[in-house]
Design a protein around this motif. Structure first.
Motif, PDB file in Angstrom:
ATOM      1  N   GLU A   1      -1.540  12.624  -5.996  1.00 40.00           N
ATOM      2  CA  GLU A   1      -1.171  13.978  -6.457  1.00 40.00           C
ATOM      3  C   GLU A   1       0.385  14.007  -6.289  1.00 40.00           C
ATOM      4  N   VAL A   2       1.077  13.281  -6.971  1.00 38.89           N
ATOM      5  CA  VAL A   2       2.247  13.100  -7.185  1.00 38.89           C
ATOM      6  C   VAL A   2       3.107  14.106  -7.899  1.00 38.89           C
ATOM      7  N   HIS A   3       4.249  14.776  -7.484  1.00 40.84           N
ATOM      8  CA  HIS A   3       4.737  15.750  -8.099  1.00 40.84           C
ATOM      9  C   HIS A   3       6.425  15.712  -8.254  1.00 40.84           C
ATOM     10  N   ALA A   4       6.989  16.551  -8.538  1.00 38.05           N
ATOM     11  CA  ALA A   4       8.667  16.300  -8.601  1.00 38.05           C
ATOM     12  C   ALA A   4       9.277  16.190  -7.181  1.00 38.05           C
ATOM     13  N   LEU A   5       8.698  16.324  -6.319  1.00 40.31           N
ATOM     14  CA  LEU A   5       9.283  16.112  -4.883  1.00 40.31           C
ATOM     15  C   LEU A   5       8.699  15.003  -4.103  1.00 40.31           C
ATOM     16  N   SER A   6       7.788  14.253  -4.448  1.00 37.90           N
ATOM     17  CA  SER A   6       7.088  13.249  -3.950  1.00 37.90           C
ATOM     18  C   SER A   6       7.933  12.319  -3.672  1.00 37.90           C
ATOM     19  N   ASP A   7       8.044  11.990  -2.331  1.00 38.44           N
ATOM     20  CA  ASP A   7       8.914  10.734  -2.017  1.00 38.44           C
ATOM     21  C   ASP A   7       8.097   9.597  -1.633  1.00 38.44           C
ATOM     22  N   GLN A   8       8.535   8.543  -1.141  1.00 42.37           N
ATOM     23  CA  GLN A   8       7.943   7.139  -0.883  1.00 42.37           C
ATOM     24  C   GLN A   8       7.392   7.110   0.493  1.00 42.37           C
ATOM     25  N   ASP A   9       6.053   6.886   0.669  1.00 42.97           N
ATOM     26  CA  ASP A   9       5.248   6.857   1.793  1.00 42.97           C
ATOM     27  C   ASP A   9       4.681   5.404   1.539  1.00 42.97           C
ATOM     28  N   ASN A  10       5.010   4.158   2.079  1.00 41.06           N
ATOM     29  CA  ASN A  10       4.539   2.831   1.705  1.00 41.06           C
ATOM     30  C   ASN A  10       4.389   1.902   3.017  1.00 41.06           C
ATOM     31  N   ALA A  11       3.576   0.874   2.900  1.00 37.19           N
ATOM     32  CA  ALA A  11       3.867  -0.148   3.740  1.00 37.19           C
ATOM     33  C   ALA A  11       3.010  -1.263   3.401  1.00 37.19           C
ATOM     34  N   ILE A  12       3.499  -2.619   4.099  1.00 39.64           N
ATOM     35  CA  ILE A  12       2.845  -3.881   3.652  1.00 39.64           C
ATOM     36  C   ILE A  12       1.920  -4.455   4.683  1.00 39.64           C
ATOM     37  N   ILE A  13       0.802  -4.698   4.252  1.00 42.95           N
ATOM     38  CA  ILE A  13      -0.010  -5.552   5.038  1.00 42.95           C
ATOM     39  C   ILE A  13       0.019  -7.017   4.611  1.00 42.95           C
ATOM     40  N   LEU A  14       0.408  -7.735   5.557  1.00 43.55           N
ATOM     41  CA  LEU A  14       0.706  -9.268   5.557  1.00 43.55           C
ATOM     42  C   LEU A  14      -0.601 -10.047   5.980  1.00 43.55           C
ATOM     43  N   SER A  15      -0.705 -11.022   5.559  1.00 43.55           N
ATOM     44  CA  SER A  15      -1.928 -11.913   6.040  1.00 43.55           C
ATOM     45  C   SER A  15      -1.519 -12.478   7.261  1.00 43.55           C
ATOM     46  N   ASP A  16      -2.611 -12.669   8.239  1.00 42.68           N
ATOM     47  CA  ASP A  16      -2.419 -13.069   9.519  1.00 42.68           C
ATOM     48  C   ASP A  16      -1.881 -14.524   9.670  1.00 42.68           C
ATOM     49  N   ASP A  17      -1.749 -15.372   8.600  1.00 43.67           N
ATOM     50  CA  ASP A  17      -1.019 -16.561   8.942  1.00 43.67           C
ATOM     51  C   ASP A  17       0.558 -16.566   8.450  1.00 43.67           C
ATOM     52  N   VAL A  18       0.972 -15.289   8.566  1.00 46.65           N
ATOM     53  CA  VAL A  18       2.547 -15.357   8.052  1.00 46.65           C
ATOM     54  C   VAL A  18       3.248 -15.833   9.317  1.00 46.65           C
ATOM     55  N   SER A  19       4.252 -16.646   9.048  1.00 44.42           N
ATOM     56  CA  SER A  19       5.303 -17.003  10.150  1.00 44.42           C
ATOM     57  C   SER A  19       6.323 -16.103  10.294  1.00 44.42           C
ATOM     58  N   ASP A  20       7.106 -16.305  11.522  1.00 40.96           N
ATOM     59  CA  ASP A  20       8.136 -15.404  11.818  1.00 40.96           C
ATOM     60  C   ASP A  20       9.182 -15.772  10.747  1.00 40.96           C
ATOM     61  N   ASP A  21       9.530 -17.176  10.329  1.00 40.87           N
ATOM     62  CA  ASP A  21      10.442 -17.051   9.108  1.00 40.87           C
ATOM     63  C   ASP A  21      10.191 -16.500   7.999  1.00 40.87           C
ATOM     64  N   GLN A  22       8.663 -16.654   7.617  1.00 37.94           N
ATOM     65  CA  GLN A  22       8.259 -16.059   6.314  1.00 37.94           C
ATOM     66  C   GLN A  22       8.290 -14.377   6.412  1.00 37.94           C
TER      67      GLN A  22
ATOM     68  N   VAL B   1       0.919  -1.283  -0.039  1.00 38.95           N
ATOM     69  CA  VAL B   1      -0.045   0.042  -0.015  1.00 38.95           C
ATOM     70  C   VAL B   1       0.872   1.153   0.136  1.00 38.95           C
ATOM     71  N   VAL B   2       0.131   2.383  -0.689  1.00 40.20           N
ATOM     72  CA  VAL B   2       1.025   3.614  -0.813  1.00 40.20           C
ATOM     73  C   VAL B   2       0.213   4.410   0.163  1.00 40.20           C
ATOM     74  N   ALA B   3       0.734   5.577   0.649  1.00 39.72           N
ATOM     75  CA  ALA B   3       0.227   6.626   1.527  1.00 39.72           C
ATOM     76  C   ALA B   3       0.760   7.838   1.153  1.00 39.72           C
ATOM     77  N   GLY B   4       0.215   9.085   1.843  1.00 41.87           N
ATOM     78  CA  GLY B   4       0.512  10.337   1.470  1.00 41.87           C
ATOM     79  C   GLY B   4       0.190  10.736   0.079  1.00 41.87           C
ATOM     80  N   SER B   5       1.013  11.740  -0.610  1.00 40.92           N
ATOM     81  CA  SER B   5       0.581  12.303  -1.998  1.00 40.92           C
ATOM     82  C   SER B   5       0.505  11.010  -2.904  1.00 40.92           C
ATOM     83  N   HIS B   6       1.213  10.124  -2.974  1.00 40.96           N
ATOM     84  CA  HIS B   6       0.958   8.995  -3.753  1.00 40.96           C
ATOM     85  C   HIS B   6      -0.440   8.299  -3.682  1.00 40.96           C
ATOM     86  N   ALA B   7      -0.831   8.099  -2.439  1.00 44.86           N
ATOM     87  CA  ALA B   7      -2.236   7.537  -2.353  1.00 44.86           C
ATOM     88  C   ALA B   7      -3.073   8.491  -2.888  1.00 44.86           C
ATOM     89  N   ARG B   8      -2.903   9.682  -2.777  1.00 43.49           N
ATOM     90  CA  ARG B   8      -4.004  10.862  -3.047  1.00 43.49           C
ATOM     91  C   ARG B   8      -4.078  11.100  -4.684  1.00 43.49           C
TER      92      ARG B   8
END
Length: 624
Positions: free
Chosen positions: A365-386, A356-363
């Motif tokens: 509204e990207v421009h010359a200065l837009s940086d990265q705002d992002n995250a990962i949502i994992l499935s609840d069955d993910v293990s520590d090794d995974q 998922v992306v956040a900030g201006s990217h999610a909106r």
């Protein structure tokens, strides 16, 4: 070459950049000297600096792979791609020694060969077009980007699908034989795309490219039914949809054609050819390139084109809201392609996840200065090794996004930070804590992630999280008042004597921070209005529109705030454009000396509108 083939070759070249820009007489001269060569799968062409005659190669059908003399992949090419530019050097150029490579047919390929000597001779009579065939890629790119857009071309993004798409559609039944379908596509209703129907229901599509790859290449019996080789359940668009929406679908799902459907009936077809043939829209070309790049290093080389497109959109006077959307689509495409390439390197993910992306990217509204705002949502069955897989994936993706010109987030709101790479249940816990006690850092966290948009992976994970957030906010009446209090704490940059309030300290002293004191305030206002009516949309303008549609904003207030937002955004874009053209680093700090009377007058009006809206939300949503 037989003269009977000449009309067909000319017709083909009119769809290929840069030949589509040439005058008809020049195009005919070039077509007249073309040689035709057929390569079977595995056959190769060796290039060297001492060969007697060099050619520019155009792939009519098939696919080629280029490798350098040391075996490193140079490029993968498909239909309408051109290679052989490297040898269009001036005689005696010593850099030719570095250019030896081989080109191998990955499948049966039909090539058009243009002798360099004859091409150079023809172009002497058309010097204004010579740069389109320069040996240096950057010269060709600059030549393409320097074309002045006409009013029609600037308006492509505002056009409807019906204005651009073809109404000539080859319609075939699902039980029709492949041979019958091919006859209809080529003879009865010539079209590169056939729509497949079962009764009155659209069930699939079949393109001429599909015919080549799925039927001819695999020697499929042409008497079999078309439904056995078609693409089922195709994406569709409506005639009244904007071309912007259609282009976004094409890019997101990597498809080259969309049936146009009205009231259940197919009334046309839109293809990428319609976009690039009729309209010089560089963003479409770039996104096409990104989708077919097969190495991260090559992807980085496309970063300058992104900046050039941003500059061209501003100079073309395209609306600021459209510029943001176009640049967001390009950022989406870079991000998705990097994810795909990193996944290919690491192997398939061990469990479901959403990027998922956040900030201006999610909106959007990207421009010359837009940086990265992002995250990962994992499935609840993910293990520590995974989870280690996703940590490494996120670090690699963020690194390559940075290399492509999207800088790392200074606030560390990135998936590469462990806190923002978590299972769905942990994300729900985050939101619960933020909503219940939105103070200090928690308020900052939730405002960053109040607008998120899934661009890759299992989007249902993001949708479930957003539903959880809206439920929390509906149950917590104090949240909106706390958000409002924070929003009105910063005032727009007008002082008591109606002069700009400037930064007083640091390297940016005596400049106006147009992001901090204007644009961010409008984004915050849009959040408040939209949340007050349960809106889950992410874009600033669409949030205001939703608030108006649901009675939280008057029509006059809607027009005022959107007008202010667009004007301030245009000022910001113009400032960034000037910095880029001067070779400087773009920023949000503008010296008042840069404003003429026109800008000053309207900026002050815009700032006053912001202040009025701050007063309105403070009155409505702040608790005593």
């Amino acid at each position: 070459m037989s003269h009977t083939l000449l009309p067909n070759i000319i017709e083909f070249l009119t769809h290929v950049d840069p030949f589509d820009k040439l005058p008809q007489d020049c195009l005919e001269k070039i077509a007249g000297c073309i040689k035709i060569n057929y390569l079977g799968q595995g056959e190769r062409i060796a290039f060297s600096t001492d060969q007697k005659e060099c050619y520019l190669y155009i792939i009519r059908t098939g696919a080629m792979e280029q490798r350098k003399s040391d075996g490193v992949l140079r490029a993968k090419l498909g239909e309408q791609d051109i290679f052989g530019f490297s040898f269009l050097q001036t005689e005696g150029d010593s850099s030719k020694a570095e250019m030896a490579y081989t080109a191998t047919a990955m499948e049966n390929a039909l090539l058009y060969l243009i002798p360099h000597s004859k091409l150079k001779h023809i172009l002497r009579s058309y010097p204004e077009y010579a740069q389109h065939f320069a040996a240096q890629a950057q010269v060709r790119i600059q030549s393409a980007l320097s074309v002045v857009w006409s009013d029609d071309e600037k308006g492509l993004f505002f056009k409807t699908v019906a204005e651009v798409a073809s109404d000539k559609v080859a319609v075939v039944s699902a039980t029709m034989s492949i041979q019958q379908a091919a006859y209809r596509m080529t003879i009865e209703t010539p079209s590169p795309v056939a729509v497949v129907k079962d009764g009155n229901t659209l069930v699939g599509v079949m393109t001429d490219r599909d015919m080549a790859k799925r039927v001819l290449a695999k020697c499929v019996d042409p008497s079999r039914q078309i439904q056995e080789v078609m693409t089922p359940n195709p994406l569709t668009v409506a005639p009244d949809d904007l071309v912007m929406k259609a282009a976004s679908l094409m890019m997101q799902h990597n498809v080259r054609s969309l049936p146009v459907v009205k009231e259940g009936q197919v009334v046309g077809v839109l293809t990428t050819t319609h976009l690039v043939q009729k309209h010089r829209v560089q963003a479409i070309f770039l996104i096409e390139k990104i989708n077919y790049i097969d190495s991260l290093e090559e992807l980085v080389e496309l970063a300058p084109e992104r900046q050039a497109i941003f500059e061209a959109l501003i100079e073309g006077n395209v609306g600021s809201e459209i510029i943001g959307q176009v640049m967001a689509m390009i950022m989406d495409t870079f991000n998705r392609r990097i994810l795909q390439l990193v996944e290919a390197k690491m192997g398939p993910p061990p469990c479901e996840y959403a990027w998922v992306v956040a900030g201006s990217h999610a909106r959007n509204e990207v421009h010359a200065l837009s940086d990265q705002d992002n995250a990962i949502i994992l499935s609840d069955d993910v293990s520590d090794d995974q989870r280690m897989y996703f940590k490494l994936l996120a670090m690699d993706v963020c690194k390559w996004m940075d290399a492509c010109g999207y800088s790392l987030c200074s606030g560390n709101y990135m998936a590469s930070v462990q806190k923002w790479c978590q299972p769905l249940s942990v994300w729900k816990t985050y939101y619960s804590k933020w909503a219940e006690n939105p103070e200090y850092e928690r308020l900052l966290n939730i405002t960053v992630f109040l607008e998120v948009r899934a661009i890759y992976g299992q989007t249902e994970l993001s949708e479930e999280l957003q539903a959880h957030l809206m439920s929390l906010l509906g149950e917590n009446s104090s949240f909106l008042s706390i958000l409002t209090k924070d929003t009105v704490a910063t005032q727009p940059p007008l002082g008591i004597f109606n002069k700009f309030v400037l930064e007083k300290n640091g390297d940016q002293s005596n400049t106006l921070n147009i992001k901090k004191y204007a644009l961010n305030l409008i984004v915050d206002l849009a959040r408040i209005y939209s949340l007050s009516v349960g809106c889950t949309l992410t874009g600033t303008e669409e949030r205001f529109q939703y608030a108006f549609d649901h009675g939280s904003l008057s029509e006059e207030s809607l027009k005022d705030i959107i007008g202010a937002y667009r004007f301030i955004t245009r000022v910001r874009y113009s400032h960034q454009l000037q910095a880029l053209k001067n070779g400087d680093v773009a920023d949000n700090h503008i010296s008042p000396d840069m404003f003429g009377s026109f800008e000053r007058k309207h900026l002050k009006d815009a700032f006053r509108i912001i202040a009025e809206h701050q007063d309105a939300v403070k009155l409505r949503f702040s608790q005593a």
